[in-house]
Motif scaffolding. Structure first.
Motif, short mmCIF file in Angstrom:
data_model
loop_
_atom_site.label_atom_id
_atom_site.label_comp_id
_atom_site.label_asym_id
_atom_site.label_seq_id
_atom_site.Cartn_x
_atom_site.Cartn_y
_atom_site.Cartn_z
N SER A 55 -17.32 3.22 -3.79
CA SER A 55 -17.00 2.18 -2.81
C SER A 55 -17.78 0.89 -3.07
O SER A 55 -17.42 -0.16 -2.55
N ALA A 113 -11.15 10.83 -7.17
CA ALA A 113 -11.04 12.00 -6.28
C ALA A 113 -9.91 12.91 -6.73
O ALA A 113 -10.01 14.13 -6.68
N SER A 114 -8.82 12.31 -7.24
CA SER A 114 -7.65 13.11 -7.67
C SER A 114 -7.98 13.99 -8.85
O SER A 114 -7.28 14.97 -9.12
N ALA A 173 1.82 15.47 -3.62
CA ALA A 173 0.80 15.09 -2.62
C ALA A 173 -0.27 16.18 -2.49
O ALA A 173 -1.38 15.91 -2.03
N GLU A 174 0.04 17.40 -2.91
CA GLU A 174 -0.93 18.49 -2.84
C GLU A 174 -1.88 18.48 -4.03
O GLU A 174 -3.06 18.84 -3.90
N ARG A 176 -16.84 12.66 -9.62
CA ARG A 176 -17.69 11.72 -8.88
C ARG A 176 -18.70 11.15 -9.88
O ARG A 176 -19.36 11.93 -10.56
N PRO A 228 -3.67 16.31 -5.75
CA PRO A 228 -5.00 15.69 -5.70
C PRO A 228 -6.04 16.53 -4.96
O PRO A 228 -7.23 16.47 -5.29
N SER A 229 -5.61 17.32 -3.98
CA SER A 229 -6.60 18.12 -3.23
C SER A 229 -7.14 19.27 -4.09
O SER A 229 -8.13 19.89 -3.75
N VAL A 251 6.41 17.31 -2.24
CA VAL A 251 5.14 17.57 -1.57
C VAL A 251 4.10 18.09 -2.57
O VAL A 251 2.91 17.89 -2.41
N ARG A 285 10.52 12.31 -4.25
CA ARG A 285 9.50 12.71 -3.27
C ARG A 285 9.35 14.22 -3.39
O ARG A 285 10.31 14.96 -3.37
N PRO A 305 -11.81 0.47 -4.88
CA PRO A 305 -12.99 0.95 -4.14
C PRO A 305 -12.72 2.22 -3.33
O PRO A 305 -13.65 2.93 -2.97
N GLN A 306 -11.45 2.54 -3.07
CA GLN A 306 -11.15 3.80 -2.39
C GLN A 306 -11.44 4.99 -3.31
O GLN A 306 -11.54 6.11 -2.85
N GLY A 349 0.80 -1.21 0.00
CA GLY A 349 0.00 0.00 0.00
C GLY A 349 0.83 1.27 0.00
O GLY A 349 1.96 1.25 0.48
N GLY A 350 0.28 2.34 -0.57
CA GLY A 350 0.87 3.66 -0.49
C GLY A 350 2.16 3.84 -1.24
O GLY A 350 2.98 4.66 -0.84
N ASN A 375 -9.60 6.73 -5.23
CA ASN A 375 -8.63 7.82 -5.13
C ASN A 375 -8.32 8.45 -6.48
O ASN A 375 -8.08 9.66 -6.56
#
Ligand SMILES: Nc1ncnc2c1ncn2[C@@H]1O[C@H](COP(=O)(O)OP(=O)(O)OP(=O)(O)O)[C@@H](O)[C@H]1O
Ligand SMILES: Nc1ncnc2c1ncn2[C@@H]1O[C@H](COP(=O)(O)OP(=O)(O)OP(=O)(O)O)[C@@H](O)[C@H]1O
Ligand SMILES: [Mg+2]
Ligand SMILES: [Mg+2]
Lengths: 254, 254
Positions: A88, A47-48, A218-219, A52, A221-222, A215, A213, A41-42, A12-13, A44
């Motif tokens: 889900s 969502a990214s 990681a930002e 919907r 998707p929001s 950040v 890596r 089912p998550q 995961g991840g 993601n």
């Protein structure tokens, strides 16, 4: 000619969703038609991209036969990039399909109509080796395995490649391992370097492109955006661009 | 009196294994008897303590009834800390148990003999909501949900707490949410702060202790050691110590 690629790893991840979205966006920016299938089912990947699904119009409905391909494909907000979103409910598909005939081939059959319209189909998988991931590996021509540059991600690689071999032998003879992708590489730590060296030693077809890596990855998707749209000059955006070019070069060679 | 705690979250890579090992080690250092149950086919908890089970002596064999509790519990190399290791066979248990009677209660029944010997049993779960996680949630008195301080980990929380509610209503009335644990917090990024604020706003029982991102935590498993043994002065080791104390304080209050 469409190439269907499963982005999968039981660990995961490790960056499966991030790779599906950003590699998809990078290929689309180079002019290729790309369809993303959110098969986790998550949800993601959906969502990214801030997508919907309408009720009854998700990847779950597609594989259960409640909706057609045309009904479930929606725009992503990015040119040349479409998506089949997830909900889900998909977690229920594992149980509902368990006793069904041809349960491993549902996604493959459902995607057959797509061949004419896209150059690439990228399937985002959940962190497991259940029926959903098996469906994705059976529907795909190739698989990309993201590997986080950390010790525990290295531990499980042997187990996952064993699973690939089982799928290849029993369900999808043509399945090719397109490559391993090193992700979340942090050049400040020796751990990243050690893991990267170890992966390259055991798996010769590890992509030259390495995702650092960052950040900003990681930002993104929001904001509902791929990294190229959120921060095109970030190291992760540049790296996913290099990955897309490396893939296309190899494609030409294939 | 033994408290069984499932460490669970469907989202992958959020720190479930790291929390199971390091919280377990912190509680053991405070003098409590702890048993770790590796209930993930990836067997990362076992690998993190450098424990490989004897053939036929893993958590898979325990729940399938091939071995007894006494046969599967082994030392971890740390005082007061024992483990029931896992193997990849456990992935098969999901299928093998699917049609079995009382399939959700296998782990609960198997652990009944343990009550007299340990203060805490910590169950490391895979990143999914299949039969393995359901078994862990049914065997547990409480659940701890590690939440990585990143956007995508936030997205799936609602879905996971819905699953908890289903398990509580249908399988384990007494299951309590012990708390949410913020992990891999990076104080250099606003993203971590935003996610932490959001989690605390929606979930009042979020632990005060926060686990910082610290490469030493990611290095420790490659040495087969909990963080307290690998680098006791690292920020992550101190934070897991604070978590253990916070839990024991609440335990006294309970
Ligand atoms: N290159 C990167 N730099 C920094 N953060 C990243 C990077 N790639 C991914 N992330 C972040 O790491 C976390 C895990 O990534 P992601 O969710 O894509 O992994 P995954 O393998 O799809 O997870 P799962 O197993 O739950 O499906 C996410 O919060 C993501 O935003
Ligand atoms: N506080 C931390 N700081 C830095 N790295 C961490 C921290 N906690 C965990 N990690 C690293 O992050 C990765 C994911 O953690 P871990 O494997 O514990 O998550 P998980 O939820 O158990 O994953 P899975 O969903 O695959 O079971 C691992 O490489 C681990 O070493
Ligand atoms: Mg994902
Ligand atoms: Mg784990």
């Amino acid at each position: 000619m469409t190439t269907a690629i499963a982005v999968a790893n039981q660990k995961g991840g490790v960056g499966k969703t991030t790779t599906t979205i950003n590699l998809g966006a990078a290929l689309a920016r180079l002019g290729h038609g790309v369809l993303i299938v959110d098969f986790d089912p998550q949800a993601n990947a959906s969502a990214s991209l801030n997508v919907r699904p309408e009720p009854g119009r998700s990847s779950y409905d597609l594989v259960l036969g409640h909706a057609t391909l045309l009904e479930v494909v929606v725009p992503s907000g990015q040119e040349m990039l479409s998506i089949i979103p997830a909900t889900s409910d998909l977690a229920g598909a594992e149980i509902e399909l368990a006793a069904a005939l041809g349960r491993e081939f549902r996604l493959k059959t459902a995607l057959e109509g797509v061949a004419m319209s896209y150059n690439f189909v990228l399937i985002d998988c959940p962190p497991s080796v259940g029926l959903l991931t098996v469906n994705a590996l059976t529907a795909a021509h190739e698989v990309i395995i993201p590997v986080q540059c950390e010790y525990l991600a290295l531990e499980g690689l042997g187990q996952f490649t064993n699973t690939l071999e089982l799928v290849r032998r029993n369900l999808n003879r043509g399945l090719r391992l397109r490559g391993l992708l090193l992700t979340m590489y942090d050049r400040r730590t020796t751990l990243s370097q050690q893991v990267a060296d170890e992966v390259r030693r055991h798996f010769p077809n590890t992509f030259r492109a390495v995702i650092p890596r960052s950040v900003r990855a990681a930002e993104a998707p929001s904001h509902g955006l791929p990294i190229q749209a959120y921060d095109p000059s970030s190291p992760a955006a540049i790296a996913y661009g290099e990955l897309a070019e490396e893939m296309l070069r190899k494609e030409g060679e294939a």
